[in-house]
Design an enzyme around this catalytic site. Sequence first.
Site, PDB file in Angstrom:
ATOM      1  N   CYS A  44      76.716 -24.803 -10.028  1.00 13.68           N
ATOM      2  CA  CYS A  44      78.234 -25.140  -9.563  1.00 13.68           C
ATOM      3  C   CYS A  44      78.622 -24.029  -9.716  1.00 13.68           C
ATOM      4  O   CYS A  44      79.140 -23.812 -10.636  1.00 13.68           O
ATOM      5  CB  CYS A  44      78.937 -25.772  -9.450  1.00 13.68           C
TER       6      CYS A  44
ATOM      7  N   THR B  84      74.293 -27.230 -13.276  1.00 17.26           N
ATOM      8  CA  THR B  84      74.889 -26.607 -14.496  1.00 17.26           C
ATOM      9  C   THR B  84      75.702 -26.342 -13.940  1.00 17.26           C
ATOM     10  O   THR B  84      76.079 -25.874 -12.221  1.00 17.26           O
ATOM     11  CB  THR B  84      73.788 -25.808 -15.689  1.00 17.26           C
ATOM     12  N   ASN B  85      77.560 -26.593 -14.009  1.00 16.72           N
ATOM     13  CA  ASN B  85      78.385 -26.490 -13.597  1.00 16.72           C
ATOM     14  C   ASN B  85      78.250 -24.494 -14.093  1.00 16.72           C
ATOM     15  O   ASN B  85      79.014 -24.065 -15.422  1.00 16.72           O
ATOM     16  CB  ASN B  85      79.740 -27.022 -14.196  1.00 16.72           C
TER      17      ASN B  85
ATOM     18  N   ASP C  68      83.744 -19.316 -24.595  1.00 19.34           N
ATOM     19  CA  ASP C  68      84.360 -17.775 -23.720  1.00 19.34           C
ATOM     20  C   ASP C  68      83.599 -17.891 -23.024  1.00 19.34           C
ATOM     21  O   ASP C  68      82.736 -16.500 -22.027  1.00 19.34           O
ATOM     22  CB  ASP C  68      84.441 -16.786 -24.295  1.00 19.34           C
TER      23      ASP C  68
ATOM     24  N   CYS D 128      85.451 -28.709  -4.703  1.00 14.24           N
ATOM     25  CA  CYS D 128      84.173 -28.820  -4.199  1.00 14.24           C
ATOM     26  C   CYS D 128      83.620 -30.144  -4.433  1.00 14.24           C
ATOM     27  O   CYS D 128      83.717 -30.816  -5.744  1.00 14.24           O
ATOM     28  CB  CYS D 128      83.412 -27.535  -4.854  1.00 14.24           C
TER      29      CYS D 128
ATOM     30  N   ASP E 206      75.139 -32.641 -22.335  1.00 15.76           N
ATOM     31  CA  ASP E 206      76.024 -32.311 -23.905  1.00 15.76           C
ATOM     32  C   ASP E 206      77.432 -33.097 -23.220  1.00 15.76           C
ATOM     33  O   ASP E 206      78.507 -32.675 -24.552  1.00 15.76           O
ATOM     34  CB  ASP E 206      75.634 -30.913 -24.183  1.00 15.76           C
TER      35      ASP E 206
ATOM     36  N   ASP F 125      71.251 -30.696 -17.904  1.00 16.92           N
ATOM     37  CA  ASP F 125      72.031 -29.920 -18.084  1.00 16.92           C
ATOM     38  C   ASP F 125      71.454 -28.244 -19.170  1.00 16.92           C
ATOM     39  O   ASP F 125      70.458 -27.941 -19.779  1.00 16.92           O
ATOM     40  CB  ASP F 125      73.373 -30.380 -18.375  1.00 16.92           C
TER      41      ASP F 125
ATOM     42  N   ASP G 192      74.459 -25.577 -20.353  1.00 16.40           N
ATOM     43  CA  ASP G 192      74.865 -24.792 -21.467  1.00 16.40           C
ATOM     44  C   ASP G 192      74.805 -26.249 -22.746  1.00 16.40           C
ATOM     45  O   ASP G 192      75.049 -26.915 -22.298  1.00 16.40           O
ATOM     46  CB  ASP G 192      76.083 -23.879 -21.372  1.00 16.40           C
TER      47      ASP G 192
ATOM     48  N   SER H 138      81.021 -21.884 -13.367  1.00 17.60           N
ATOM     49  CA  SER H 138      82.258 -21.579 -13.225  1.00 17.60           C
ATOM     50  C   SER H 138      82.715 -20.301 -13.696  1.00 17.60           C
ATOM     51  O   SER H 138      83.380 -19.508 -12.844  1.00 17.60           O
ATOM     52  CB  SER H 138      83.603 -22.526 -13.002  1.00 17.60           C
TER      53      SER H 138
END
Length: 188
Positions: free
Chosen positions: A94, A55-56, A23, A102, A138, A12, A14, A58
Amino acid sequence: MTVKVDKLIILDRDGVINQDRDDYVKSCDEWIPIPNSLEAIALLSQAGYTLTIATNQSGIARGYYTLSELHAMHQKMMDLLKPLSGKIDSIFFCPHTDADQCDCRKPKPGLMQQIANRYLKSPANPALPLSNVPIVGDSLRDLLAGTALGASPHLVLTGKGRDVKRTELPSNTQIHEDLMGFAQSILA
């Protein structure tokens, strides 16, 4: 294109490699490596591991940053790894929110399937193509996405890792202080 590898690790981003922010990490200036994470990647790279990121992100769909800004953050990471002789082979992300429903947003296994399609270790078990491939995250959603395809779960206590309820972890989850702790464990 499928590239067969024997030593694959899925990370992953972050909270594992760089500091996480409530944020969102929105720019190169906000992309700050966690102490020793880049050195851990370098050690694993030098030991012959193929490292990929799932990694996400968004923040793209939310309009917090653009695809160009995401690529700039990843280029910063690559630039910082180069003098350490570290390398990330690929980055799968993503850009969607949960509302998009999704299949690539973790905890769903879509990103993991994309990784399996690219780095398929062995077609012997197509139902669990990532059998025994370490996934390092994490959060519970990181680990669930990987274990859905047979990956071996590793929780790091950086980022949101300390807040994960141990009772919810997939079975056989190994816990490490940080990415360097994971690297030292794998290389021991």
